[in-house]
Design a protein around this motif. Structure first.
Motif, PDB file in Angstrom:
ATOM      1  N   SER A 418       0.827  -1.211   0.000  1.00 42.76           N
ATOM      2  CA  SER A 418       0.000   0.000   0.000  1.00 42.76           C
ATOM      3  C   SER A 418       0.857   1.256   0.000  1.00 42.76           C
ATOM      4  O   SER A 418       0.501   2.265  -0.620  1.00 42.76           O
ATOM      5  CB  SER A 418      -0.945  -0.003   1.204  1.00 42.76           C
ATOM      6  OG  SER A 418      -0.225  -0.094   2.422  1.00 42.76           O
ATOM      7  N   ALA A 419       2.019   1.217   0.670  1.00 42.86           N
ATOM      8  CA  ALA A 419       2.913   2.372   0.695  1.00 42.86           C
ATOM      9  C   ALA A 419       3.519   2.650  -0.676  1.00 42.86           C
ATOM     10  O   ALA A 419       3.915   3.789  -0.962  1.00 42.86           O
ATOM     11  CB  ALA A 419       4.016   2.165   1.723  1.00 42.86           C
ATOM     12  N   LEU A 420       3.606   1.640  -1.516  1.00 36.95           N
ATOM     13  CA  LEU A 420       4.120   1.850  -2.870  1.00 36.95           C
ATOM     14  C   LEU A 420       3.196   2.764  -3.670  1.00 36.95           C
ATOM     15  O   LEU A 420       3.647   3.476  -4.573  1.00 36.95           O
ATOM     16  CB  LEU A 420       4.298   0.512  -3.582  1.00 36.95           C
ATOM     17  CG  LEU A 420       5.520  -0.312  -3.172  1.00 36.95           C
ATOM     18  CD1 LEU A 420       5.409  -1.736  -3.694  1.00 36.95           C
ATOM     19  CD2 LEU A 420       6.801   0.338  -3.685  1.00 36.95           C
ATOM     20  N   ASP A 421       1.905   2.746  -3.357  1.00 42.42           N
ATOM     21  CA  ASP A 421       0.960   3.643  -4.032  1.00 42.42           C
ATOM     22  C   ASP A 421       1.158   5.076  -3.565  1.00 42.42           C
ATOM     23  O   ASP A 421       1.220   6.005  -4.367  1.00 42.42           O
ATOM     24  CB  ASP A 421      -0.476   3.191  -3.778  1.00 42.42           C
ATOM     25  CG  ASP A 421      -0.772   1.831  -4.379  1.00 42.42           C
ATOM     26  OD1 ASP A 421      -0.157   1.507  -5.411  1.00 42.42           O
ATOM     27  OD2 ASP A 421      -1.604   1.101  -3.815  1.00 42.42           O
ATOM     28  N   ALA A 422       1.257   5.245  -2.263  1.00 42.65           N
ATOM     29  CA  ALA A 422       1.499   6.566  -1.665  1.00 42.65           C
ATOM     30  C   ALA A 422       1.808   6.374  -0.196  1.00 42.65           C
ATOM     31  O   ALA A 422       1.273   5.461   0.448  1.00 42.65           O
ATOM     32  CB  ALA A 422       0.295   7.491  -1.846  1.00 42.65           C
ATOM     33  N   ALA A 423       2.668   7.239   0.348  1.00 43.38           N
ATOM     34  CA  ALA A 423       3.084   7.079   1.740  1.00 43.38           C
ATOM     35  C   ALA A 423       1.925   7.218   2.708  1.00 43.38           C
ATOM     36  O   ALA A 423       1.952   6.653   3.811  1.00 43.38           O
ATOM     37  CB  ALA A 423       4.172   8.092   2.074  1.00 43.38           C
ATOM     38  N   ASP A 424       0.886   7.989   2.333  1.00 41.88           N
ATOM     39  CA  ASP A 424      -0.245   8.197   3.247  1.00 41.88           C
ATOM     40  C   ASP A 424      -1.441   7.317   2.918  1.00 41.88           C
ATOM     41  O   ASP A 424      -2.557   7.592   3.355  1.00 41.88           O
ATOM     42  CB  ASP A 424      -0.664   9.671   3.233  1.00 41.88           C
ATOM     43  CG  ASP A 424      -1.030  10.156   1.845  1.00 41.88           C
ATOM     44  OD1 ASP A 424      -0.931   9.362   0.892  1.00 41.88           O
ATOM     45  OD2 ASP A 424      -1.398  11.345   1.715  1.00 41.88           O
ATOM     46  N   SER A 425      -1.216   6.263   2.127  1.00 38.84           N
ATOM     47  CA  SER A 425      -2.318   5.354   1.784  1.00 38.84           C
ATOM     48  C   SER A 425      -2.146   3.987   2.429  1.00 38.84           C
ATOM     49  O   SER A 425      -2.610   2.977   1.902  1.00 38.84           O
ATOM     50  CB  SER A 425      -2.428   5.210   0.265  1.00 38.84           C
ATOM     51  OG  SER A 425      -1.276   4.572  -0.261  1.00 38.84           O
ATOM     52  N   LEU A 426      -1.464   3.967   3.574  1.00 42.30           N
ATOM     53  CA  LEU A 426      -1.161   2.688   4.214  1.00 42.30           C
ATOM     54  C   LEU A 426      -2.436   1.933   4.580  1.00 42.30           C
ATOM     55  O   LEU A 426      -3.419   2.506   5.038  1.00 42.30           O
ATOM     56  CB  LEU A 426      -0.347   2.891   5.488  1.00 42.30           C
ATOM     57  CG  LEU A 426       1.049   3.489   5.357  1.00 42.30           C
ATOM     58  CD1 LEU A 426       1.792   3.362   6.672  1.00 42.30           C
ATOM     59  CD2 LEU A 426       1.834   2.833   4.247  1.00 42.30           C
TER      60      LEU A 426
END
Length: 482
Positions: A418-426
Motif C-alpha cells: 500500500s505504501a508503494l501507491d502513496a506514503a499516506d495510503s497505508l
C-alpha cells in the motif's frame, strides 16, 4: 590419473565472460521480479525494519547479512522512492554473490573458487530465487572467498612473512570465519565437507597443518555460539527441530510430505542433482579413490536425510529448497577440482553453457506461483476497502494460507504494497482471532520475532504515514478465494 597437478581451470576466458554474463542476467531477473522477491514474508519484514530504522538491522545474530542491506539503505539515505529501495534490496542479494565471484576471480586470481561460486548460485536454485533472503546461501558464497584466501596464504611463496602481515591475516581470518559461522546454524555442514575434501585429497592446496589450525578456529567459533553461551531463541528453536524433536520412523519418512516434495522437484530445480551425484561417486570409484567416494556419498545422503526429516510434514517447499541448495557444495568441489579438468575444453564449455541457459530459463519459469501470490495479496487489499479503517484484522478462514505461504507476513506485505501507491495510503491487514484487537496498540505495527513494536509516529514519513489513532478492527467481510 589419481589427482590433478595444476591449479588452472579449463578455458579461463569462458569462465570470466560467462561468470559476469550470468551474474548480470540474474541481476536483471532480480530487478524484473523485485515485487515477487521483496513483497513476501521475511523480505517484506526485514525491509520494513531497516527502512523504518534507517540503519542496518541484525536479526538473530546473523550480522553478515548486513551486507545485503547496505545498498537499499544507501537509497534510503539519498531519499530514493520506496520502489527504488525495494528494487535495490532485490538486486543486492545477487550483487552479493557477484561481488564475491569478482573477488575470487579478479582479486585473488582463483578461477576454481570463482567457478564454485557461480555453480553454487545457479545449480540447484529455483523457488529460493524468490524467497531470497536465506542467510545460509550468503554465508556459503562468503565461505568460498575465505577458503580462497587460506589457499593463497598457504602457498609456499607466502608462508614466510613478517609478523605484521601475519597479524593482519589472522585478524581477517577471525573476522571472516566468525561472520561465516554466525550466518546460519547449518553452515557447519558445508564448512565440514570442504575441510574434509581438502584433508583427503592427495594433492591439497591447503596443507594439513593449516587445516588443523582452521579446524581449531571453527571449533572455537561454533563453541562460542552454541556451547559457551545459550544461542539466540531462533537458532535454539531451529536446532531443536533437528536434535531434540528428532523422531525417526521409516513409514513416516516414506509417506511424508517432505520426501514427496523433494522427489517432485527432482524434475525441476533439482534436475541436475542425481545425475551429478552418481557421476561423481562413479568417477571416484573408477579412480579407486575410495575415501573421496565415501565422503561424497555420506555427505549427500546424510544431509539429504537431515533436511527431509526436518521438513517431514511441512509443505513449505520454498524454505526447504533453500536448505537443499547447500547440497550443491558437496557436488561443486569434486566437479571443479577433479572432474572438469579431465574433460576436453570444448566439451566442458558446451556443457557449462547448456547448464547456464537451462537454469536461467528454469528460474524465470519459477516466478509464476509468486506472481499469482502477489495478485492474491492485492486482491485482499482491494477487497478490504469495504472494511472500516486502515488497520484490519481478518479471520484465518477468510484467506488461503497455502497461497499466502504463511499468514504472519501479511501485515508487512500489505504495509509495503500500500505504501508503494502513496506514503499516506497505508493499509495493514493482519490475520488473527477476535482477541487480538485488544492486545494491539493502535499506534504501532504488530510485533514479530521478539522485535519491539515501532510506533507509526516514529516511521520515516517519506515512506510510511499513518496518523490514525483508531484501533485495529476485526473485519467480517468474507473475501473471495483465489
Amino acid at each position: 590419473m589419481h589427482h590433478l597437478t595444476t591449479e588452472t581451470t579449463p578455458n579461463p576466458r569462458f569462465i570470466r565472460i560467462a561468470g559476469h554474463v550470468l551474474c548480470f542476467a540474474l541481476t536483471l531477473l532480480a530487478a524484473w521480479f523485485w515485487q515477487e522477491r521483496t513483497l513476501i514474508l521475511d523480505a517484506a519484514f526485514q525491509s520494513y525494519l531497516f527502512i523504518a530504522a534507517g540503519h542496518p538491522v541484525v536479526m538473530v545474530e546473523r550480522f553478515g547479512a548486513v551486507g545485503v542491506q547496505l545498498l537499499p539503505l544507501l537509497g534510503v539515505q539519498l531519499g530514493a522512492s520506496l520502489k527504488t529501495v525495494l528494487v535495490l534490496y532485490s538486486v543486492s542479494i545477487v550483487l552479493w554473490h557477484w561481488l564475491l565471484y569478482a573477488i575470487c576471480r579478479h582479486g585473488l586470481g582463483d578461477q576454481r573458487m570463482a567457478t564454485a561460486i557461480l555453480l553454487f548460485v545457479i545449480l540447484l536454485s529455483g523457488d529460493c530465487f524468490y524467497w531470497m533472503q536465506n542467510e545460509l546461501l550468503q554465508g556459503i558464497s562468503l565461505s568460498f572467498v575465505l577458503w580462497s584466501l587460506w589457499k593463497r596464504w598457504a602457498a609456499p611463496a607466502e608462508r614466510r612473512s613478517w609478523w605484521a602481515r601475519d597479524f593482519v591475516r589472522a585478524s581477517v581470518s577471525l573476522a571472516l570465519a566468525a561472520t561465516v559461522v554466525y550466518f546460519h546454524p547449518l553452515m557447519v555442514f558445508p564448512l565440514g565437507f570442504t575441510w574434509c575434501f581438502w584433508w583427503l585429497r592427495a594433492e591439497r592446496p591447503i596443507p594439513r597443518r593449516w587445516l588443523i589450525r582452521i579446524a581449531g578456529l571453527f571449533a572455537v567459533l561454533f563453541a562460542s555460539k552454541y556451547v559457551l553461551r545459550s544461542p539466540n531463541f531462533y537458532d535454539r528453536g531451529m536446532t531443536g527441530k533437528y536434535v531434540r524433536e528428532f523422531n525417526f520412523s521409516f513409514h513416516r519418512l516414506w509417506h511424508s510430505q517432505g520426501l514427496h516434495d523433494f522427489w517432485a522437484h527432482c524434475s525441476s530445480s533439482l534436475f541436475l542433482y542425481w545425475p551429478l551425484f552418481f557421476l561423481i561417486v562413479v568417477f571416484y570409484m573408477r579412480q579407486k579413490r575410495w575415501s573421496m567416494a565415501a565422503l561424497v556419498l555420506v555427505a549427500n545422503l546424510g544431509y539429504l536425510f537431515l533436511i527431509v526429516q526436518r521438513y517431514l510434514e511441512d509443505d513449505r517447499w520454498y524454505i526447504a529448497e533453500s536448505y537443499y541448495q547447500a547440497l550443491a557444495v558437496f557436488l561443486i568441489l569434486p566437479l571443479v577440482w577433479d572432474v572438469f579438468p579431465l574433460i576436453k575444453t570444448r566439451i566442458w564449455t558446451a556443457i557449462a553453457g547448456v547448464i547456464i541457459v537451462f537454469r536461467l530459463v528454469s528460474l524465470y519459469q519459477s516466478h509464476r506461483p509468486y506472481t499469482e501470490r502477489l495478485h492474491y495479496v492485492r486482491t485482499l487489499l482491494e477487497n478490504s476497502r469495504a472494511c472500516e479503517g486502515r488497520k484490519i484484522i481478518l479471520p484465518a478462514e477468510a484467506v488461503q494460507r497455502k497461497t499466502l505461504l504463511m499468514n504472519w507476513g501479511l501485515p508487512f506485505e500489505t504495509l509495503q504494497m500500500s505504501a508503494l501507491d502513496a506514503a499516506d495510503s497505508l493499509r495493514i491487514l493482519v490475520i488473527a482471532d477476535e482477541q487480538l484487537p485488544a492486545k494491539l496498540p493502535a499506534d504501532s505495527m504488530v510485533s514479530f520475532l521478539q522485535f519491539p513494536r515501532r510506533a507509526f509516529l516514529d516511521l520515516p514519513e517519506r515512506y510510511y504515514r499513518l496518523r490514525s489513532e483508531t484501533p485495529y478492527k476485526m473485519c467480517a467481510l468474507v473475501l473471495p478465494r483465489h
